[in-house]
Design a protein around this motif. Structure first.
Motif, short mmCIF file in Angstrom:
data_model
loop_
_atom_site.label_atom_id
_atom_site.label_comp_id
_atom_site.label_asym_id
_atom_site.label_seq_id
_atom_site.Cartn_x
_atom_site.Cartn_y
_atom_site.Cartn_z
N SER A 253 55.11 69.08 73.25
CA SER A 253 55.34 68.01 74.21
C SER A 253 54.04 67.45 74.78
CB SER A 253 56.23 68.50 75.36
OG SER A 253 55.53 69.42 76.20
N THR B 87 56.75 64.02 80.26
CA THR B 87 57.58 64.84 79.37
C THR B 87 57.17 66.32 79.37
OG1 THR B 87 58.11 62.96 77.93
CG2 THR B 87 58.37 65.15 76.99
N TYR C 296 63.74 63.81 76.03
CA TYR C 296 62.76 64.34 75.08
C TYR C 296 62.54 65.84 75.32
CZ TYR C 296 61.09 59.91 73.05
OH TYR C 296 60.97 58.74 72.36
N PRO D 52 66.58 58.53 74.33
CA PRO D 52 65.25 58.12 74.81
C PRO D 52 64.79 56.77 74.29
CG PRO D 52 65.06 59.90 73.21
CD PRO D 52 66.51 59.77 73.54
N ASN E 229 66.89 63.14 70.89
CA ASN E 229 65.51 62.80 70.52
C ASN E 229 65.31 61.35 70.09
OD1 ASN E 229 62.94 63.92 70.50
ND2 ASN E 229 63.00 64.46 68.34
#
Length: 293
Positions: free
Chosen positions: A245, A102, A163, A79, A75
């Motif tokens: 998301s 995502t 993610y 990314p 996380n």
């Protein structure tokens, strides 16, 4: 998803709306890995101070230390590094569109890896509308940025996939208070990034940046990371990976709307259409109106 969670999701999108802008300023003078280190390190320090003042005790994180390191890699470390590296070659507009994929990766992976977040046509259609709305909203700025190197674009796609995996992995922290999860994740990220940056770059020149850049770094760390992740984990615990998301669809729209409200920027017709498509996509995913009919 409840109306309260939708409101928090929109609020989180508004906070993260400025993150690509701050990052674009910061990577002009700070290397991508060093920027990741500063972002997570400052955010972790802020949250540790917050827990020491208000609680709960950070000791709650100790039994799950290994899981926090895994979450930190998925996380934050991967990314953030990919996004900041990609943004050295492509603009914030294209970066935000690629980041907006995502939810697409999340809904596919959640369908494969979970039992309670299966793919539905409303989710798929809503996510498609959201990504299309993001592309329309960026408009000419997106077309101008399409000429960047393929590796930079793949870096942003890789960040989106990372993610998505993080959204699914973070489900195991549902019963842990959101401030603890945010602090544990960012503290683990800091422990990873400090030796990594020192090995690769060394200590020389790490703090040589202008005041404007440091202002962007602190805004990125305190507002768009420390505070934002508390909201993020609260939504994730109650609404699930796929719903949370969706914030990446709201981020580009919020960035443009914030510029219109606070910077007196002109709202173009393509941006209005794009925001409308994103709104329609979110309404489609929510499904409340269709169920009533």
């Amino acid at each position: 998803m409840s109306l309260r969670n939708w409101a928090l999701l929109v609020f989180l999108g508004a906070i993260w709306g400025g993150s690509f802008f701050f990052a674009r300023i910061a990577v002009a003078e700070i290397t991508p890995l060093a920027l990741v280190m500063f972002r997570v390190g400052i955010a972790a320090a802020v949250l540790q101070l917050w827990l020491a003042w208000r609680g709960p005790s950070f000791r709650l994180a100790f039994p799950m230390a290994g899981s926090f390191f895994a979450l930190a890699i998925l996380n934050n470390v991967i990314p953030f590094s990919l996004i900041f590296t990609g943004q050295t070659e492509i603009g914030a507009g294209l970066a935000s569109v690629l980041n907006a994929t995502t939810p697409f990766w999340t809904v596919i992976l959640a369908n494969m890896l979970t039992a309670d977040e299966k793919l539905t046509w409303t989710k798929f259609a809503g996510i498609g509308l959201g990504i299309a709305g993001t592309a329309v909203m960026i408009g000419p700025g997106l077309l101008a940025g399409l000429g960047g190197p393929i590796w930079a674009k793949l870096a942003l796609v890789g960040a989106a996939v990372s993610y998505a995996l993080a959204f699914i992995f973070a489900r195991r922290f549902k019963k842990v208070p959101a401030p603890i999860v945010a602090t544990g994740q960012l503290t683990a990220s800091t422990v990873i990034m400090i030796p990594l940056v020192l090995i690769i770059h060394g200590p020389h020149g790490l703090f040589e940046a202008s005041l404007d850049v440091w202002a962007a770094v602190f805004a990125l760390a305190v507002l768009a990371t420390a505070f934002a992740y508390i909201i993020y984990f609260h939504i994730l615990a109650s609404a699930g990976a796929t719903n949370t998301s969706l914030v990446t669809l709201i981020v580009p729209a919020s960035a443009i709307l914030l510029g219109t409200v606070f910077l007196s920027e002109r709202l173009e017709s393509s941006e209005i259409v794009g925001v409308g498509l994103i709104a329609l996509g979110l309404v489609t995913i929510d499904g409340r109106i269709f169920r009533r009919r």
